[in-house]
Design an enzyme around this catalytic site. Structure first.
Site, PDB file in Angstrom:
ATOM      1  CB  THR A  42      -0.935  -0.001   1.236  1.00 22.29           C
ATOM      2  OG1 THR A  42      -1.790  -1.121   1.117  1.00 22.29           O
ATOM      3  CG2 THR A  42      -1.761   1.256   1.339  1.00 22.29           C
ATOM      4  CB  SER A 116       2.471  -8.067   1.036  1.00 23.97           C
ATOM      5  OG  SER A 116       1.370  -8.048   1.905  1.00 23.97           O
ATOM      6  CB  SER A 117      -2.226 -10.897  -0.687  1.00 23.76           C
ATOM      7  OG  SER A 117      -2.464 -10.040  -1.773  1.00 23.76           O
TER       8      SER A 117
HETATM    9  N1  ASN Z   1      -2.843  -5.250   0.612  1.00 16.42           N
HETATM   10  C1  ASN Z   1      -1.744  -4.481   1.068  1.00 16.42           C
HETATM   11  C2  ASN Z   1      -0.497  -5.343   0.984  1.00 16.42           C
HETATM   12  O1  ASN Z   1      -0.258  -6.130   1.844  1.00 16.42           O
HETATM   13  C3  ASN Z   1      -1.985  -3.983   2.471  1.00 16.42           C
HETATM   14  C4  ASN Z   1      -0.989  -2.957   2.956  1.00 16.42           C
HETATM   15  O2  ASN Z   1       0.126  -2.887   2.545  1.00 16.42           O
HETATM   16  N2  ASN Z   1      -1.395  -2.121   3.892  1.00 16.42           N
HETATM   17  O3  ASN Z   1       0.220  -5.258   0.030  1.00 16.42           O
END
Ligand code: ASN
Length: 566
Positions: A42, A116-117
């Site tokens: 993010t 990152s998922s």
């Molecule tokens: N979906 C994002 C990730 O993990 C969440 C974040 O970075 N706050 O890449």
């Protein structure tokens, strides 16, 4: 790569750093060098018709426009290596910090940048390799990463990096750096300053003004800025208005003379996680355990490590059969705080079925640790089981490398040495004879070291030595020591209660040691002395006000003869 700038690189850097007309003069303050490894998340995302997506050009678009990341300075090009190729990185530096340094940094951007998922063990290897390739060129490393799987990556990297001597700090943010209200600037600036200022040679996670040991963390909020916690380990540092407060006594350091190494491969493809739930049908777990080539399972159990036994014990049978097929099954708690242990019957049954107790490992650490151990060549099943039960890099509270160890046989069939009539659980994997301790790897705190000395003096019945240790430090020091316990929760009084000298026991009591503390098996010193048949110790403890605690009186044949003089 990694041994220093090549001649052409330094020439280029020098040429690039010469002030040209109109450029600001050089600062009198020194610069640290930090390499930022950008993987996505993010922090670098912008809205798109498909939702938030990572954008490249972070240095130029996100950092250069912000004065806190961009102190006017002559242009400097940093060198870095990626995929075996040398690159020139444009760099910026922070204004001078409270520690009288600038932090100069460049960014190595991965391609593609990811949410990152989608980061897996390939990404972990890429990060570890980037640190390795640039290890000697930078003072520290900051890894920018999405928060969703950040705790997994931090855990994985801690196992992949051996003999690390420089800080590797992972961070990200809950809101994009391009958002008006965001945690991105604080998280990134804090990470940069710590990585460039303090030699904290661990894989850490920095978030919301707090530096954690990476392999102790877990994501606890999907939206709050305080997104991470380290429920079973105190933070390594905190940023306050006064500066960075580092808890140096908690920081691990390499304890042998060896160069930094990385492990490039983790066997994530053959491990799984399974969460126990009320009403679970054993066949469900069985089918996971029968997935082709499965080698390890992290079992998330209730509370202190319990799972439903079932009337016919079928769940335990499914696990026992899997263990017999060579699958390593690790018990971790669904609770964020606390540890698993064979205290309750259901957990004891799991232990007897061959499950390894992961003590206070997070699921993230358990999964990545098992993937790491399964990838180490030549480790036997028993060795993997044993290593899962001890701390490799601070990921778990050490139970099987005791502060004070009882030499084999020294305590005979004492309750301190092993379970007695089945009702004195001994914690850790030693309860099942599977985890030989090969000694403490971490440096002992002064109190722990003194406690170790005290333990030996007690065992030898050496009252002079006991006095010397107790009187050797400040009064608070001896107080802390008497409140310290070994891996099984035994205080000095527990040790003395089964020791050879009543005079030693008396000495401890005269120094204010408590007779009421119970060890992890919930036993009082008095109970242990009774079980050992040490009449003088029993009498002295009683005189000092010791009482058997409920269960000890009710359940034990040896204690029925204990009477009080009241
Ligand atoms: N979906 C994002 C990730 O993990 C969440 C974040 O970075 N706050 O890449």
């Amino acid at each position: 790569p990694g041994t220093g700038p090549s001649p052409s690189a330094s020439a280029a850097a020098t040429a690039a750093s010469l002030p040209s007309p109109g450029e600001p003069p050089a600062s009198p303050y020194p610069e640290s060098r930090v390499l930022i490894i950008m993987t996505g998340g993010t922090i670098c995302m912008r809205p798109s018709p498909d939702g938030l997506i990572p954008m490249d050009g972070f240095l130029e678009h996100a950092m250069a426009p912000r004065p806190s990341f961009n102190d006017p300075a002559p242009h400097t090009v940093l060198e870095a290596y990626k995929d075996g190729k040398r690159r020139e990185l444009p760099s910026l530096r922070t204004p001078v910090s409270a520690y009288s340094r600038h932090i100069r940094y460049g960014i190595l951007e991965f391609s593609p940048l990811l949410d990152s998922s989608s980061i897996s063990s390939t990404g972990w290897t890429e990060i570890a390799q980037a640190v390795k390739d640039n290890y000697h060129l930078y003072d520290g490393f900051v890894v920018l990463h999405g928060t969703d799987s950040l705790a997994y990556t931090a855990s994985a990297l801690s196992f992949m990096m051996s003999d690390l001597g420089k800080p590797v700090i992972l961070t990200g943010s809950q809101a994009s750096i391009f958002a008006l209200q965001s945690d991105a600037v604080d998280n990134l600036l804090g990470s940069l300053i710590i990585a460039g200022t303090f030699v904290i040679p661990e894989v850490c996670l920095f978030f919301h003004h707090t530096l954690f040991r990476g392999n102790r963390t877990t994501k606890v909020s999907a939206s709050a800025f305080e997104a991470f916690a380290s429920p079973n380990a105190a933070p390594l540092a905190r940023v306050t208005s006064l500066g960075v407060d580092v808890a140096w006594s908690l920081v691990r350091r390499p304890t042998r003379i060896a160069g930094f190494r990385i492990t490039k491969y983790l066997d994530t493809a053959h491990v799984a996680c399974f969460r126990i739930f009320p009403g679970i049908v054993p066949e469900m777990l069985d089918s996971v355990l029968r997935v082709a080539n499965l080698r390890g399972l992290i079992l998330e159990t209730f509370g202190m490590g319990n799972a439903p036994g079932g009337v016919d014990g079928s769940l335990t049978r499914v696990i026992r059969e899997a263990v017999a097929r060579g699958i390593v099954v690790v018990n971790v708690s669904q609770c964020t705080n606390g540890f698993v242990s064979p205290l309750y019957a259901p957990a004891t049954a799991l232990g007897r079925a061959g499950v390894v107790f992961g003590h206070d490992l997070t699921t993230e650490a358990a999964l990545t640790k098992l993937s790491y151990l399964l990838a180490v060549e030549g480790l036997s099943y028993a060795e993997i089981q044993a290593q899962m039960g001890r701390s490799l890099c601070g990921e778990m509270t050490e139970l099987t490398s005791p502060v004070f160890s009882h030499p084999a046989g020294a305590l005979g069939d004492s309750p301190l040495a092993g379970p007695v009539s089945g009702d004195l659980p001994i914690f850790g994997n030693d309860a099942f004879g599977s985890s030989p301790s090969d000694g403490a790897l971490r440096r002992l705190t002064p109190i722990e070291a003194a406690f170790t000395a005290l333990g030996y003096a007690i065992r030898n019945g050496d009252v002079k030595a006991v006095r010397a240790v107790l009187n050797g430090g400040a009064a608070t020091h001896s107080y802390e020591m008497l409140n310290t316990a070994d891996y099984a929760g035994n205080t000095a009084v527990h040790l003395a209660a089964v020791g050879p000298s009543t005079e030693v026991l008396q000495e401890l009591l005269l120094h204010g040691a408590s007779v009421h503390v119970r060890n992890r098996g919930n036993s009082t010193p008095l109970f242990l002395a009774v079980k050992r048949g040490l009449k003088d110790n029993v009498a002295l403890l009683q005189k000092a006000g010791a009482r058997l605690w409920g269960k000890e009186v009710m359940d034990d044949k040896d204690t029925k003869d204990v009477h009080y003089d009241e």
